[in-house]
Design an enzyme around this catalytic site. Structure first.
Site, short mmCIF file in Angstrom:
data_model
loop_
_atom_site.label_atom_id
_atom_site.label_comp_id
_atom_site.label_asym_id
_atom_site.label_seq_id
_atom_site.Cartn_x
_atom_site.Cartn_y
_atom_site.Cartn_z
N GLU A 327 109.01 13.63 -59.65
CA GLU A 327 109.23 13.64 -61.11
C GLU A 327 110.44 14.51 -61.45
OE1 GLU A 327 105.83 14.65 -63.61
OE2 GLU A 327 107.23 15.43 -65.11
N SER A 467 95.46 11.41 -60.47
CA SER A 467 95.78 10.21 -59.70
C SER A 467 94.66 9.82 -58.74
CB SER A 467 97.09 10.44 -58.92
OG SER A 467 97.05 11.69 -58.26
#
Ligand code: SF4
Length: 509
Positions: A327, A467
């Site tokens: 990210e 996740s």
């Protein structure tokens, strides 16, 4: 409570008796009723398939009884013809802790196979009968386990393999294989002791919320919809979300994971992962005429926008995050000449900027809330004109999960976080629990749980990263209930109702 170890045969009892902390119980195969409570049956067996070699270990996921061939027949199927082992199987007893014990054995170097073990009333050495049992899905056959296994899910069966279809029971080398199997069985003693110490009654505190966030659900749904709508191949750049189970599930359904857009054939379909990408990746995809579907989480995309806005007006952007995380790599790529990455307050203290009067900050979405706030405080002190987002960039899912894990950590002796090692938000959950004074472990699934961490622990907190699929939590609870009775308590801090629309490429005609 400590688990009871049973060794049906004399030879099995002999090899383990001096090795275990508590001597095993020699049961024979004459027991009239199953045992109940945490029980581990340790012994030898015959493998029903060639993929399981002599000397390997089998841990039973279930214990079945073969048809009534004249043996004990406690669980025999009514009507099965006498003498026909494998004509029917019955009485499946689930072993809930099998995955835990198998994982522990694998970590200690054993070759372990998981699968149903079938118990027959006599030694089964005919190839036809063994093939019939294998055809039903059993992986090994013994003569005692079903007589000892209770229906409470707390029986574990560990069998060292003596023979298999290629090396039959009455074949050459049988004595050598028997000795080898018994040696392997003896080597399991430490693991059996660890299992025994891990057994007991427990309370499990479940953090709420936990597991999937809206951005992860959107990314997974995007790949699934793309597969449905466009068929294979659907390429995905890097892990769609940072979870091994999610990736392998999508792989099974036909998704192909690549490192870079350059690996996708010209004109192919490429899904970009939830963590976002640098503009250079989109350029590369365009050069290859790829059809791109962007599964970047909208909350990550918002941070990209902020960085572009600050950079466009000439600010230095201090990006608080972990430099090697995808990210952060993607966000930095929006304005590489303007972005400086710092990961903690200490780095913020020493960072040099060209114009201290023109500095802004942005954040990785999955940071530890408290540490990120400290880092901002340092930047604000050093650069009083610091600009930044109205509300910090750490997303709602990260904030909520950290708050929830802090709550359960306060009441737990151990916190188990389900998530992959490369999942930033999962790692932060373990760190937050530890910062609250409770030891924590981050594991991908129940198979990775080190049993020695459970010894004497009666209250366990459980959470899962944004996740990590919810099914992993259910599976962990089931596995722990195989070590003794569990009471499960939900520790909720409210529900999340955030939903993100799917990319138009997979929804619009
Ligand atoms: Fe989006 Fe937050 Fe989930 Fe990351 S953790 S995908 S930023 S909602």
């Amino acid at each position: 409570m400590t688990g009871v170890v049973c060794t049906p045969l004399y030879a099995e009892w002999v090899v383990l008796r001096g090795k275990l902390t508590t001597a095993p119980v020699r049961t024979g195969r004459s027991r009239g009723s199953p045992l109940g409570g945490p029980v581990l049956v340790a012994g030898v067996a015959g493998a029903l398939v060639d993929g399981i070699a002599p000397g390997d270990l089998v841990v039973a996921t279930e214990v079945w009884s073969a048809g009534n061939e004249g043996g004990d027949g406690r669980r025999a199927t009514a009507g099965a013809p006498a003498g026909a082992v494998g004509a029917a199987v019955s009485g499946a007893v689930v072993s809930r802790a099998a995955v835990l014990v198998a994982g522990e054995l694998r970590r200690r170097g054993f070759t372990v196979h998981l699968g149903p073990v079938v118990t027959a009333g006599r030694v089964v050495d005919s190839a036809g009968e063994r093939a019939a049992l294998a055809a039903r899905g059993a992986v090994a056959v013994d003569t005692e386990s079903a007589l000892l296994a209770a229906d409470d899910g707390q029986t574990v069966v560990v069998r060292a393999v003596v023979d298999n279809p290629t090396h039959p029971l009455r074949g050459l080398g049988m004595p050598r294989r028997g000795v080898r199997a018994l040696r392997e069985l003896r080597r399991t003693a430490d693991v059996i002791d660890t299992w025994s110490a891990a057994t007991g009654e427990r309370e499990l505190l479940l953090a709420g919320p936990r597991s999937f966030c809206a951005g992860v659900e959107r990314a997974i749904d995007t790949v699934e919809q793309a597969l449905r709508r466009f068929g294979v191949p659907v390429y995905v750049r890097r892990q769609i979300v940072h979870n091994r189970h999610v990736v392998s599930d999508l792989e099974r359904r036909g998704a192909i994971f690549v490192e870079e857009a350059g690996e996708v054939p010209e004109g192919g379909l490429l899904v970009l992962a939830a963590h976002g990408v640098a503009p250079a990746v989109r350029t590369q995809a365009a050069e290859r005429h790829l059809r791109v579907i962007d599964a970047t989480c909208p909350l990550v995309a918002k941070v990209h926008q902020e960085v572009r806005r600050y950079a466009d007006r000439g600010s230095t952007v201090v990006l608080i995050g972990h430099a090697d995380h995808e990210e952060v790599i993607g966000t930095t790529g929006e304005a590489p000449d303007h972005v400086l990455v710092v990961s903690n307050p200490a780095e913020a203290e020493t960072i040099h900027v060209p114009d201290p009067g023109n500095v802004a900050y942005a954040m990785q979405t999955t940071l530890a809330v408290d540490e990120a706030a400290e880092t901002v405080d340092v930047l604000r002190r050093r650069f009083p004109a610091l600009d930044g987002p109205r509300k910090d960039d750490i997303c709602y899912a990260t904030t909520n999960r950290q708050q929830a894990v802090r709550t359960i950590a306060a009441e737990s002796e151990l916190v188990i976080v389900l998530g992959s090692q490369n999942s930033s938000n999962s790692r932060r959950l373990a760190e937050v629990a530890e910062a609250a004074g409770t030891p924590a472990i981050l594991i991908d699934d129940a198979g990775e749980l080190p049993l020695d961490r459970l010894a004497g622990v009666t209250r366990i907190g459980i959470t899962a990263g944004a996740s990590a699929p919810p099914a992993l939590v259910d599976n962990l609870i089931s596995c722990l209930s195989g070590l003794g009775p569990v009471t499960v308590t939900e520790s909720g801090t409210g529900t999340e109702d955030v939903r993100f629309a799917l990319p138009k490429e997979v929804t619009q005609p």
